[in-house]
Design a protein around this motif. Structure first.
Motif, PDB file in Angstrom:
ATOM      1  N   ASP A   1      -2.423  10.201  -3.526  1.00  0.00           N
ATOM      2  CA  ASP A   1      -1.357  10.338  -2.536  1.00  0.00           C
ATOM      3  C   ASP A   1      -0.771   9.003  -2.094  1.00  0.00           C
ATOM      4  N   LEU A   2      -1.401   7.908  -2.478  1.00  0.00           N
ATOM      5  CA  LEU A   2      -0.935   6.581  -2.061  1.00  0.00           C
ATOM      6  C   LEU A   2      -0.042   6.000  -3.161  1.00  0.00           C
ATOM      7  N   ASN A   3       1.268   6.126  -2.982  1.00  0.00           N
ATOM      8  CA  ASN A   3       2.219   5.703  -4.012  1.00  0.00           C
ATOM      9  C   ASN A   3       3.191   4.630  -3.546  1.00  0.00           C
ATOM     10  N   ALA A   4       3.179   4.330  -2.240  1.00  0.00           N
ATOM     11  CA  ALA A   4       4.105   3.332  -1.704  1.00  0.00           C
ATOM     12  C   ALA A   4       3.412   2.560  -0.588  1.00  0.00           C
ATOM     13  N   SER A   5       3.921   1.372  -0.340  1.00  0.00           N
ATOM     14  CA  SER A   5       3.357   0.511   0.693  1.00  0.00           C
ATOM     15  C   SER A   5       4.454   0.027   1.622  1.00  0.00           C
TER      16      SER A   5
ATOM     17  N   TYR B   1       3.222  -4.998  -4.862  1.00  0.00           N
ATOM     18  CA  TYR B   1       2.252  -4.249  -4.070  1.00  0.00           C
ATOM     19  C   TYR B   1       1.364  -3.416  -4.979  1.00  0.00           C
ATOM     20  N   ALA B   2       0.094  -3.282  -4.563  1.00  0.00           N
ATOM     21  CA  ALA B   2      -0.876  -2.507  -5.341  1.00  0.00           C
ATOM     22  C   ALA B   2      -1.836  -1.813  -4.393  1.00  0.00           C
TER      23      ALA B   2
ATOM     24  N   SER C   1       5.036   1.316  -5.134  1.00  0.00           N
ATOM     25  CA  SER C   1       6.364   0.839  -4.744  1.00  0.00           C
ATOM     26  C   SER C   1       6.319   0.355  -3.303  1.00  0.00           C
ATOM     27  N   ARG C   2       7.346  -0.327  -2.893  1.00  0.00           N
ATOM     28  CA  ARG C   2       7.380  -0.810  -1.522  1.00  0.00           C
ATOM     29  C   ARG C   2       8.412  -0.019  -0.734  1.00  0.00           C
ATOM     30  N   GLU C   3       8.080   0.216   0.521  1.00  0.00           N
ATOM     31  CA  GLU C   3       8.996   0.841   1.460  1.00  0.00           C
ATOM     32  C   GLU C   3       9.304  -0.192   2.521  1.00  0.00           C
ATOM     33  N   VAL C   4      10.517  -0.683   2.533  1.00  0.00           N
ATOM     34  CA  VAL C   4      10.896  -1.723   3.476  1.00  0.00           C
ATOM     35  C   VAL C   4      10.849  -1.154   4.884  1.00  0.00           C
ATOM     36  N   SER C   5      10.094  -1.833   5.722  1.00  0.00           N
ATOM     37  CA  SER C   5       9.919  -1.363   7.116  1.00  0.00           C
ATOM     38  C   SER C   5      10.585  -2.312   8.077  1.00  0.00           C
TER      39      SER C   5
END
Length: 179
Positions: A93-97, A154-155, A175-179
């Motif tokens: 379930d962890l696919n983005a950071s 990111y990993a 992938s990265r999610e810009v926050s």
């Protein structure tokens, strides 16, 4: 001279198509059993790499010395690295950071009793394991971590096994999610 060619009819292979090459494993065994030497890992290549100068090298993302860990950041290196815990999330379930919340390396206490000394390390990764005081056994916690690599990718990271400095880790890009 004159070129000379030979040819012959070639029969198609019989039977089923060959098996596709195996997919790259997301697991890596890291032998960090030396008490003196650090072992450097490139998460993108999923490989142990040789590093001449750890503070100036962008070729490593994580460094291991027994139970101690470093990221290529802060007091350990000039990279963009960092780490943070990702509690309560399953691997699949962890696919983005997120891009915020990463902790960079700083001076942390060495493992052992108080007063054992200090070293550069990543506080987010310093408690990745359980230590049994009666057997002196180290076992990984069932926790996932997010790692920002030296070059800003990111990993996700999981510790699977530990046996006297030799550990099995699992990592995969996210992938990265810009926050």
């Amino acid at each position: 001279g004159y070129p000379h060619f030979q040819w012959a009819a070639v029969d198609a292979p019989s039977g089923d198509a060959p098996d596709p090459p195996p997919a790259p494993s997301d697991e890596l065994v890291v032998d960090a059993s030396s008490k003196e030497e650090w072992v450097y890992v490139d998460l993108g290549a999923k490989a142990v790499v040789e590093v001449a100068d750890s503070e100036d090298s962008p070729s490593w993302d994580l460094a291991f010395n027994r139970t101690q860990l470093r990221t290529n950041s802060g007091s350990s290196g000039d990279g963009l690295g960092g780490a943070m815990e990702a509690p309560g999330v399953a691997w699949d379930d962890l696919n983005a950071s997120s891009t915020v919340g990463f902790i960079v390396d700083e001076t942390v206490p060495l493992p052992g009793p108080p007063g054992s000394g200090e070293s550069s390390g990543n506080p987010a990764l310093s408690e990745w394991y359980n230590y049994d005081t009666s057997t002196h056994a180290v076992s990984p916690k069932e926790t996932l971590y997010l790692v920002r690599t030296a070059n800003g990718n990111y990993a996700k990271l999981e510790f699977l096994n530990y046996d006297d400095g030799v550990m099995t880790i699992r990592s995969a890009s996210v992938s990265r999610e810009v926050s």
